[in-house]
Design an enzyme around this catalytic site. Structure first.
Site, PDB file in Angstrom:
ATOM      1  N   ASN A  34      93.596 -21.349  23.989  1.00  0.00           N
ATOM      2  CA  ASN A  34      93.646 -20.193  24.898  1.00  0.00           C
ATOM      3  C   ASN A  34      94.983 -20.065  25.620  1.00  0.00           C
ATOM      4  O   ASN A  34      95.052 -19.612  26.751  1.00  0.00           O
ATOM      5  CB  ASN A  34      92.451 -20.227  25.861  1.00  0.00           C
ATOM      6  CG  ASN A  34      92.420 -21.482  26.713  1.00  0.00           C
ATOM      7  OD1 ASN A  34      93.277 -22.353  26.579  1.00  0.00           O
ATOM      8  ND2 ASN A  34      91.462 -21.567  27.613  1.00  0.00           N
ATOM      9  N   HIS A  74      97.028 -23.085  30.515  1.00  0.00           N
ATOM     10  CA  HIS A  74      96.141 -23.797  31.442  1.00  0.00           C
ATOM     11  C   HIS A  74      96.645 -23.553  32.857  1.00  0.00           C
ATOM     12  O   HIS A  74      97.854 -23.450  33.067  1.00  0.00           O
ATOM     13  CB  HIS A  74      96.169 -25.310  31.162  1.00  0.00           C
ATOM     14  CG  HIS A  74      95.553 -26.110  32.271  1.00  0.00           C
ATOM     15  ND1 HIS A  74      94.205 -26.328  32.355  1.00  0.00           N
ATOM     16  CD2 HIS A  74      96.111 -26.686  33.371  1.00  0.00           C
ATOM     17  CE1 HIS A  74      93.948 -27.024  33.454  1.00  0.00           C
ATOM     18  NE2 HIS A  74      95.091 -27.247  34.093  1.00  0.00           N
TER      19      HIS A  74
HETATM   20  P1  CMP Z   1      91.667 -25.181  30.388  1.00  0.00           P
HETATM   21  O1  CMP Z   1      91.813 -24.131  31.426  1.00  0.00           O
HETATM   22  O2  CMP Z   1      92.894 -25.916  29.952  1.00  0.00           O
HETATM   23  O3  CMP Z   1      90.573 -26.257  30.877  1.00  0.00           O
HETATM   24  C1  CMP Z   1      89.820 -27.031  29.987  1.00  0.00           C
HETATM   25  C2  CMP Z   1      89.989 -26.597  28.580  1.00  0.00           C
HETATM   26  O4  CMP Z   1      88.952 -27.000  27.726  1.00  0.00           O
HETATM   27  C3  CMP Z   1      89.928 -25.068  28.512  1.00  0.00           C
HETATM   28  O5  CMP Z   1      91.059 -24.498  29.086  1.00  0.00           O
HETATM   29  C4  CMP Z   1      89.762 -24.870  27.022  1.00  0.00           C
HETATM   30  O6  CMP Z   1      90.981 -25.057  26.321  1.00  0.00           O
HETATM   31  C5  CMP Z   1      88.811 -26.013  26.704  1.00  0.00           C
HETATM   32  N1  CMP Z   1      87.401 -25.581  26.719  1.00  0.00           N
HETATM   33  C6  CMP Z   1      86.648 -25.254  27.777  1.00  0.00           C
HETATM   34  N2  CMP Z   1      85.401 -24.940  27.408  1.00  0.00           N
HETATM   35  C7  CMP Z   1      85.372 -25.079  26.080  1.00  0.00           C
HETATM   36  C8  CMP Z   1      84.370 -24.896  25.097  1.00  0.00           C
HETATM   37  N3  CMP Z   1      83.153 -24.502  25.411  1.00  0.00           N
HETATM   38  N4  CMP Z   1      84.705 -25.136  23.819  1.00  0.00           N
HETATM   39  C9  CMP Z   1      85.952 -25.534  23.483  1.00  0.00           C
HETATM   40  N5  CMP Z   1      86.950 -25.728  24.377  1.00  0.00           N
HETATM   41  C10 CMP Z   1      86.660 -25.500  25.653  1.00  0.00           C
END
Ligand code: CMP
Length: 138
Positions: free
Chosen positions: A113, A116
């Site tokens: 995504n 962060h």
């Molecule tokens: P981030 O904001 O970096 O915080 C935790 C990360 O875990 C999140 O962004 C995603 O990249 C990942 N993440 C959170 N929820 C999920 C999920 N349900 N499945 C896969 N990856 C996840």
């Protein structure tokens, strides 16, 4: 009140050539970059950063992804920087993210995504100190 928050351009953001675009958004919104560097985490370092998620079903693939290539880490400073950064990023799941946010525009899925951002003052303090010493923050 002025706050600091940690921002990461994740390996997918770097691979897609979005470093400039993400930085442009922050600067346009008046978030000041007070520290920045490019690093590559190994698996253990990624696990340490995301330690709060240890035990979750996505922990293994998240930390493999986060150690799959270089990332850009930044400290952003400004009024309500934590919340404003989260608005610029959009929701974790790009399908839930608002129109025009970085994740809505560029992210492939909930894991990859693009960016962060710290979610609270306590996590911001931990996350900033994970990457930067006080001497590296200008
Ligand atoms: P981030 O904001 O970096 O915080 C935790 C990360 O875990 C999140 O962004 C995603 O990249 C990942 N993440 C959170 N929820 C999920 C999920 N349900 N499945 C896969 N990856 C996840």
């Amino acid at each position: 009140m002025k706050e600091r928050t940690l921002s990461i351009i994740k390996p997918d953001g770097v691979r897609k050539g979005l470093i400039g675009e993400v930085i442009r958004r922050f600067e346009k919104e008046g978030l000041k970059i007070v520290a920045m560097k490019m690093v590559r985490l190994d698996k253990e370092e990624a696990e340490g950063f995301y330690a709060v998620h240890r035990g979750k079903p996505f922990f293994e693939s998240l930390t493999t992804f986060m150690s799959s290539g270089p990332i850009v880490v930044m400290v952003l400073e400004g009024e309500k920087a934590i919340e404003r950064n989260r608005q610029i990023m959009g929701a974790t799941d790009p399908q839930q993210a608002e129109e025009g946010t970085i994740r809505r525009m560029y992210a492939d899925n909930i894991q990859e995504n693009i960016v962060h951002g710290s979610d609270a003052p306590e996590t911001a303090t931990f996350e900033i100190s994970y990457f930067f010493s006080s001497l590296e923050i200008v």
